[in-house]
Design a protein around this motif. Structure first.
Motif, mmCIF file in Angstrom:
data_model
loop_
_atom_site.group_PDB
_atom_site.id
_atom_site.type_symbol
_atom_site.label_atom_id
_atom_site.label_comp_id
_atom_site.label_asym_id
_atom_site.label_seq_id
_atom_site.Cartn_x
_atom_site.Cartn_y
_atom_site.Cartn_z
ATOM 1 N N PHE A 1 12.133 -52.505 -51.049
ATOM 2 C CA PHE A 1 10.772 -52.304 -50.556
ATOM 3 C C PHE A 1 9.970 -51.629 -51.656
ATOM 4 C CE2 PHE A 1 13.209 -52.587 -46.650
ATOM 5 C CZ PHE A 1 12.381 -53.317 -45.808
ATOM 6 N N SER A 2 8.770 -52.149 -51.937
ATOM 7 C CA SER A 2 7.956 -51.557 -52.996
ATOM 8 C C SER A 2 7.624 -50.104 -52.695
ATOM 9 C CB SER A 2 6.665 -52.361 -53.189
ATOM 10 O OG SER A 2 5.902 -52.419 -51.998
ATOM 11 N N SER A 3 7.508 -49.746 -51.415
ATOM 12 C CA SER A 3 7.170 -48.373 -51.042
ATOM 13 C C SER A 3 8.270 -47.383 -51.410
ATOM 14 C CB SER A 3 6.891 -48.287 -49.538
ATOM 15 O OG SER A 3 8.037 -48.673 -48.791
ATOM 16 N N GLU A 4 9.459 -47.894 -51.695
ATOM 17 C CA GLU A 4 10.595 -47.014 -51.998
ATOM 18 C C GLU A 4 10.922 -46.964 -53.490
ATOM 19 O OE1 GLU A 4 13.761 -48.538 -49.612
ATOM 20 O OE2 GLU A 4 12.892 -47.833 -47.710
ATOM 21 N N LEU A 5 10.165 -47.702 -54.305
ATOM 22 C CA LEU A 5 10.503 -47.803 -55.727
ATOM 23 C C LEU A 5 9.758 -46.796 -56.597
ATOM 24 C CD1 LEU A 5 10.734 -51.692 -56.150
ATOM 25 C CD2 LEU A 5 12.603 -50.038 -55.918
ATOM 26 N N GLY A 6 8.788 -46.093 -56.029
ATOM 27 C CA GLY A 6 8.104 -45.039 -56.765
ATOM 28 C C GLY A 6 7.167 -45.521 -57.862
ATOM 29 N N VAL A 7 6.712 -46.757 -57.790
ATOM 30 C CA VAL A 7 5.785 -47.290 -58.791
ATOM 31 C C VAL A 7 4.354 -47.024 -58.335
ATOM 32 C CG1 VAL A 7 4.970 -49.367 -59.979
ATOM 33 C CG2 VAL A 7 7.417 -49.055 -59.521
ATOM 34 N N SER A 8 3.538 -46.470 -59.214
ATOM 35 C CA SER A 8 2.166 -46.075 -58.880
ATOM 36 C C SER A 8 1.363 -47.237 -58.305
ATOM 37 C CB SER A 8 1.457 -45.539 -60.124
ATOM 38 O OG SER A 8 0.088 -45.299 -59.844
ATOM 39 N N LYS A 9 0.590 -46.937 -57.246
ATOM 40 C CA LYS A 9 -0.289 -47.942 -56.653
ATOM 41 C C LYS A 9 -1.650 -47.974 -57.344
ATOM 42 C CE LYS A 9 0.295 -46.436 -52.374
ATOM 43 N NZ LYS A 9 0.149 -46.391 -50.888
ATOM 44 N N VAL B 1 11.618 -58.181 -53.761
ATOM 45 C CA VAL B 1 10.926 -56.965 -53.328
ATOM 46 C C VAL B 1 9.928 -57.308 -52.233
ATOM 47 C CG1 VAL B 1 9.462 -55.038 -54.028
ATOM 48 C CG2 VAL B 1 11.151 -55.963 -55.632
ATOM 49 N N PHE B 2 10.036 -56.614 -51.091
ATOM 50 C CA PHE B 2 9.038 -56.730 -50.036
ATOM 51 C C PHE B 2 7.868 -55.816 -50.402
ATOM 52 C CE2 PHE B 2 13.074 -57.636 -47.759
ATOM 53 C CZ PHE B 2 12.775 -58.918 -47.328
ATOM 54 N N TYR B 3 6.715 -56.406 -50.602
ATOM 55 C CA TYR B 3 5.518 -55.683 -51.048
ATOM 56 C C TYR B 3 4.848 -55.065 -49.824
ATOM 57 C CZ TYR B 3 2.275 -55.164 -55.033
ATOM 58 O OH TYR B 3 1.530 -54.701 -56.097
ATOM 59 N N ASP B 4 5.413 -53.966 -49.349
ATOM 60 C CA ASP B 4 5.014 -53.414 -48.059
ATOM 61 C C ASP B 4 3.970 -52.313 -48.131
ATOM 62 O OD1 ASP B 4 6.959 -51.712 -49.264
ATOM 63 O OD2 ASP B 4 7.380 -50.793 -47.326
ATOM 64 N N ASP B 5 3.626 -51.850 -49.335
ATOM 65 C CA ASP B 5 2.661 -50.748 -49.435
ATOM 66 C C ASP B 5 1.288 -51.222 -49.909
ATOM 67 O OD1 ASP B 5 3.474 -51.311 -51.999
ATOM 68 O OD2 ASP B 5 4.001 -49.249 -52.533
#
Length: 233
Positions: A137-145, A27-31
């Motif tokens: 991409f983490s931004s596309e996985l819908g996991v809360s920031k 996973v690219f941690y882009d967010d």
């Protein structure tokens, strides 16, 4: 099933690619927030027999923006001047032509975000080596920031159907195996090795340069062998 999560870096060093090799899903941690003077848009190549730091220019660079929100300043300096530096540095390397073609194909797409360019450098290298991997991409996985750091890593891992998270070795200062185990997750750390290789220089081997250097001086088969020079702890 195992998962690794890491910020996208532009042609990162071999140890980053060993982390990719160690898992089923990467996973690219882009967010997450962009870190100035880190390795997201900077790296080192071999110039005149020494490590040379290059930087991809960004528009209105700020640590208040996420990596995804950080845009590249395309112009004459980048990529044209940088490509000229690469040609000067590696024109005698055995894999110069195919690796330059790889780099130019990545740059030709001119994505806006450094997240996309950096991730593309990793994914395209993986394809160049004739390897397969599931990238996200983490931004596309819908996991809360809003989750704390460790909780979010576990949530992303679980979203991908896994309970096994692998982190870089320096993550031992941040995460504890016992804490992950209490949440039902297995945590390992990657202990990488950077094998020496011929770099066309007269003095000692310079480790930790961009993957570009590795690709320029080694065949695909040799690079694939290097990818497995790690252990899990």
């Amino acid at each position: 099933m195992s998962v690794a999560i890491m910020q996208p870096y532009f042609f990162p060093y071999l140890g980053y690619f060993q982390l990719v090799q160690s898992v089923d899903d990467f996973v690219f941690y882009d967010d997450v927030m962009f870190i100035k003077k880190g390795w997201i848009n900077r790296n080192q190549i071999l110039m005149q027999q020494n490590a040379f730091l290059f930087t991809i220019p960004l528009e209105k660079q700020s640590q208040n923006k996420s990596i995804r929100e950080s845009n590249i300043s395309w112009g004459s300096e980048f990529p044209n001047k940088w490509l000229q530096q690469l040609q000067s540095a590696y024109k005698k390397a055995p894999q110069f032509i195919p690796v330059m073609e790889l780099i130019e194909s990545i740059l030709s797409k001119k994505p806006s975000s450094i997240a996309d360019l950096a991730a593309s450098s990793v994914m395209a290298t993986w394809q160049y080596l004739n390897l397969e991997k599931r990238f996200h991409f983490s931004s596309e996985l819908g996991v809360s920031k809003d989750l704390d750091r460790a909780e979010r890593l576990m949530a992303i891992t679980e979203t991908l159907g896994s309970k096994h998270y692998i982190n870089a070795k320096n993550g031992q200062d941040l995460y504890q195996k016992e804490y992950f185990a209490d949440k039902g997750f297995e945590l390992n750390f990657l202990n990488q090795t950077l094998p020496p290789y011929y770099q066309g220089i007269k003095h000692d081997f310079i480790p930790g340069l961009s993957m570009i250097d590795v690709l320029m001086w080694n065949s695909k088969q040799e690079v694939v062998i290097m990818l497995s020079a790690y252990s899990l702890i």
